[in-house]
Design an enzyme around this catalytic site. Structure first.
Site, PDB file in Angstrom:
ATOM      1  N   VAL A   1      -1.569 -50.882 -63.112  1.00 56.89           N
ATOM      2  CA  VAL A   1      -1.432 -51.992 -64.051  1.00 56.89           C
ATOM      3  C   VAL A   1      -0.037 -51.949 -64.648  1.00 56.89           C
ATOM      4  O   VAL A   1       0.379 -50.917 -65.180  1.00 56.89           O
ATOM      5  CB  VAL A   1      -2.479 -51.912 -65.181  1.00 56.89           C
ATOM      6  N   CYS A   2       0.690 -53.044 -64.517  1.00 57.36           N
ATOM      7  CA  CYS A   2       2.029 -53.154 -65.095  1.00 57.36           C
ATOM      8  C   CYS A   2       2.913 -52.016 -64.557  1.00 57.36           C
ATOM      9  O   CYS A   2       3.027 -51.833 -63.348  1.00 57.36           O
ATOM     10  CB  CYS A   2       1.931 -53.147 -66.619  1.00 57.36           C
ATOM     11  N   THR A   3       3.515 -51.225 -65.433  1.00 63.28           N
ATOM     12  CA  THR A   3       4.447 -50.184 -64.982  1.00 63.28           C
ATOM     13  C   THR A   3       3.743 -48.964 -64.412  1.00 63.28           C
ATOM     14  O   THR A   3       4.404 -48.007 -64.007  1.00 63.28           O
ATOM     15  CB  THR A   3       5.371 -49.751 -66.133  1.00 63.28           C
ATOM     16  N   GLY A   4       2.411 -48.989 -64.356  1.00 60.05           N
ATOM     17  CA  GLY A   4       1.719 -47.939 -63.624  1.00 60.05           C
ATOM     18  C   GLY A   4       2.144 -47.891 -62.168  1.00 60.05           C
ATOM     19  O   GLY A   4       1.970 -46.870 -61.494  1.00 60.05           O
TER      20      GLY A   4
ATOM     21  N   THR B   1       4.756 -55.551 -60.125  1.00 58.69           N
ATOM     22  CA  THR B   1       4.667 -54.977 -61.459  1.00 58.69           C
ATOM     23  C   THR B   1       5.057 -56.085 -62.433  1.00 58.69           C
ATOM     24  O   THR B   1       5.291 -57.228 -62.017  1.00 58.69           O
ATOM     25  CB  THR B   1       5.590 -53.752 -61.596  1.00 58.69           C
TER      26      THR B   1
END
Length: 322
Positions: free
Chosen positions: A106-109, A126
């Site tokens: 999720v996102c910057t994961g 991202t």
């Protein structure tokens, strides 16, 4: 069949992104006949972790819990996604994929998956603000900054924040079919599927030109986007031959006159859809697309959504405008 789900907690984990994963996979909806998952929040950096919002989260589970997970979710954490990650975590993610489990960022994961080498040769995404940094740090990753999520086999990556909902419901839809995903979405009071991609959310202000020879032409174009112009006419205004003008334009803007003009027209139409009550036909005329059909065609190709859908998203319904 998906039965066991783990969310990886890193220092500075973002509560909303973790909350989405917990809401979709960690909430018991068996009374509604919906699937129940064995869900755990797993710490990669100690039993008590600070969140991005300032409070702490504790969990009894360590990385060993990942060994039995069918799906491992990696929410965003901290403000520096390019920091290092433990080899113990990266090895656990690689082993999970090798044994057939799926991973979801999720996102910057996505930077964690990149550090594990799981984005190499794969299309991924991202948050649009970090897409360039992801592509630069992991050049073998095929970063697409315009989509809400990407499913590339066992690796699923999603864009910023609420895109976790889209990606998570996608996983449920794959596992249990659209009826189950739709029921969960209704319980969450969210759409089961969003049209378009994150291109419509990217903030792209009109650039300040740094052009030595075509700057005056660009300034004129910005003031006259509703006019039909040719390269020959623009070259004449710049006192150059069409071939020289086209070459200089490419050198100084990084794109062609047609693409530059198209992008500025889309930007203007976005601004008008957000800030005025004008009809789509009127906005199409002001932004140089001629009519609503022309605007819709280019808007859909550029942003992945329609002008009316964009207006509803960013402004809400306008009285008298269909």
């Amino acid at each position: 069949m998906l039965k066991n789900v783990a969310a990886v907690l890193l220092d500075g984990v973002h509560p909303f992104e973790l909350g989405v994963i917990s809401e979709v996979f960690g909430y018991d909806r068996s009374d509604d006949g919906l699937p129940v998952y064995d869900f755990a929040a797993v710490s990669a950096e100690g039993p008590v972790l600070p969140t991005h919002a300032g409070f702490t989260i504790s969990t009894p589970y360590g990385l060993e819990r990942l060994e039995e997970a069918d799906l491992i979710a990696v929410p965003a954490a901290g403000s520096n996604p390019t920091r290092g990650y433990s080899e113990e975590l990266l090895d656990a993610l690689r082993r999970a994929v090798d044994r057939g489990a799926r991973v979801l960022s999720v996102c910057t994961g996505a930077f964690v998956l990149g550090a594990a080498g799981l984005l190499d040769g794969r299309r991924c995404t991202t948050h649009w603000r970090h897409a360039q940094a992801l592509a630069e740090r992991y050049p073998r990753a095929l970063v697409d900054p315009d989509v809400l999520y990407v499913d590339e086999g066992p690796v699923i990556t999603s864009a910023g924040t609420a895109a976790a909902i889209d990606a998570s419901l996608h996983v449920v839809r794959q596992e249990h079919g659209p009826e189950v995903a739709n029921l969960i979405a209704r319980r969450m009071v969210v759409p089961p599927h969003r049209d378009g991609g994150q291109a419509q959310y990217i903030q792209r202000p009109l650039p300040r030109t740094r052009c030595d020879t075509v700057g005056d032409v660009l300034s004129w174009l910005e003031r006259h986007l509703d006019r039909e112009v040719t390269v020959e006419q623009l070259a004449d205004r710049a006192h150059m031959s069409p071939r020289t003008f086209a070459r200089r334009f490419q050198q100084e803007t990084g794109t062609t006159p047609y693409r530059w003009l198209l992008r500025q027209r889309v930007l203007l139409s976005q601004e008008l859809l957000e800030s005025t009550d004008e009809t789509v036909d009127a906005i199409a005329g002001r932004s140089g697309f001629g009519n609503a059909a022309g605007l819709r065609h280019h808007f859909l190709r550029t942003l992945g959504t329609t002008p009316n859908a964009y207006r509803r998203t960013f402004r809400g319904p306008v009285p008298g405008v269909a």
